[in-house]
Design a protein around this motif. Sequence first.
Motif, short mmCIF file in Angstrom:
data_model
loop_
_atom_site.label_atom_id
_atom_site.label_comp_id
_atom_site.label_asym_id
_atom_site.label_seq_id
_atom_site.Cartn_x
_atom_site.Cartn_y
_atom_site.Cartn_z
N LEU A 1 0.84 -1.20 0.00
CA LEU A 1 0.00 0.00 0.00
C LEU A 1 0.87 1.24 0.00
O LEU A 1 1.71 1.42 0.89
N GLU A 2 0.65 2.12 -1.00
CA GLU A 2 1.30 3.42 -0.98
C GLU A 2 0.35 4.41 -0.31
O GLU A 2 -0.73 4.70 -0.83
N ILE A 3 0.76 4.91 0.84
CA ILE A 3 -0.05 5.85 1.61
C ILE A 3 0.30 7.26 1.15
O ILE A 3 1.45 7.68 1.23
N GLY A 4 -0.71 7.97 0.63
CA GLY A 4 -0.44 9.26 0.01
C GLY A 4 0.09 9.05 -1.40
O GLY A 4 1.10 9.65 -1.79
N CYS A 5 -0.60 8.22 -2.16
CA CYS A 5 -0.09 7.82 -3.48
C CYS A 5 -0.17 8.92 -4.53
O CYS A 5 0.48 8.83 -5.57
N GLY B 1 7.65 -6.60 -8.12
CA GLY B 1 6.89 -7.82 -7.90
C GLY B 1 5.69 -7.66 -6.98
O GLY B 1 4.88 -8.58 -6.85
N TRP B 2 5.56 -6.50 -6.35
CA TRP B 2 4.46 -6.27 -5.44
C TRP B 2 3.17 -5.94 -6.19
O TRP B 2 3.21 -5.45 -7.31
N THR B 3 2.04 -6.18 -5.55
CA THR B 3 0.76 -5.70 -6.05
C THR B 3 0.53 -4.32 -5.44
O THR B 3 0.35 -4.20 -4.22
N ALA B 4 0.59 -3.29 -6.28
CA ALA B 4 0.53 -1.92 -5.79
C ALA B 4 -0.91 -1.48 -5.55
O ALA B 4 -1.78 -1.61 -6.42
N LEU B 5 -1.16 -0.96 -4.35
CA LEU B 5 -2.43 -0.37 -3.97
C LEU B 5 -2.15 1.05 -3.46
O LEU B 5 -1.02 1.35 -3.07
N GLY B 6 -3.17 1.89 -3.43
CA GLY B 6 -2.92 3.26 -2.99
C GLY B 6 -4.10 3.88 -2.28
O GLY B 6 -5.25 3.49 -2.49
N VAL B 7 -3.80 4.84 -1.40
CA VAL B 7 -4.81 5.70 -0.80
C VAL B 7 -4.30 7.13 -0.83
O VAL B 7 -3.10 7.38 -0.70
#
Length: 221
Positions: free
Chosen positions: A44-48, A61-67
């Motif tokens: 999770l990218e916080i402040g994406c 390789g990560w599954t990127a998510l964001g908020v």
Amino acid sequence: MRAVYDEIADWYEHEFRGAAAPGDPLGVRRLLDTLLGPGNGRCLEIGCGTGAYAKQIGDLGWTALGVDLSAGMLRHAGGRLAAARADAARLPIRDAALDAAVTVMAHTDMPEYPAVLREAARVLRPDGVFVHVGVHPAFCGGFADRTDQRAIVIRPGYLDGHWTKESWTDQGVRDKVGATHWPLPELLHAFLDAGLRLERFGEGGAPVPTALAVRARKLRT
């Protein structure tokens, strides 16, 4: 809620990012590569923001998510990562649901950053990784005149730990949206108070560092 970045989101995407120096002059991408490293879980990218680092996280390789709090910035993040509008200090994610989380050049936009770190620790699984890449608290802020990159002038104000719109340039975002400054001890203590174990550090930018990076890990209880 209306976020301050809503007013500059289009400028940020089309002008500010477009005018950025080629390569990685601040070492931000190098620091993210080095401290996050390869993985295959959810990150999770916080402040994406506009999702500028989503591809790099995915390439590791990560599954990127964001908020992000700004609907305007998230409008530009579409297609780069799965993202939701949310307050970083109140994440809509269950406990221990994520393998990794990052903040990239965003912590000065978060006046409640200690609360953000506590939320990051809450949503990480035990031993989950948290990576912070942000402007360097010792050399960047309203107290630091960076007009001459060879001789940064540090004026009174470093110890104040305040929010300000003062900036050494009118070409960036700080004079437009302001920034919160955390002196280095307060910043590192916030990691420890959140239950994160400090592991590795890095700096980026030359000849005086512009970025400071920290890798921490959620403590097992």
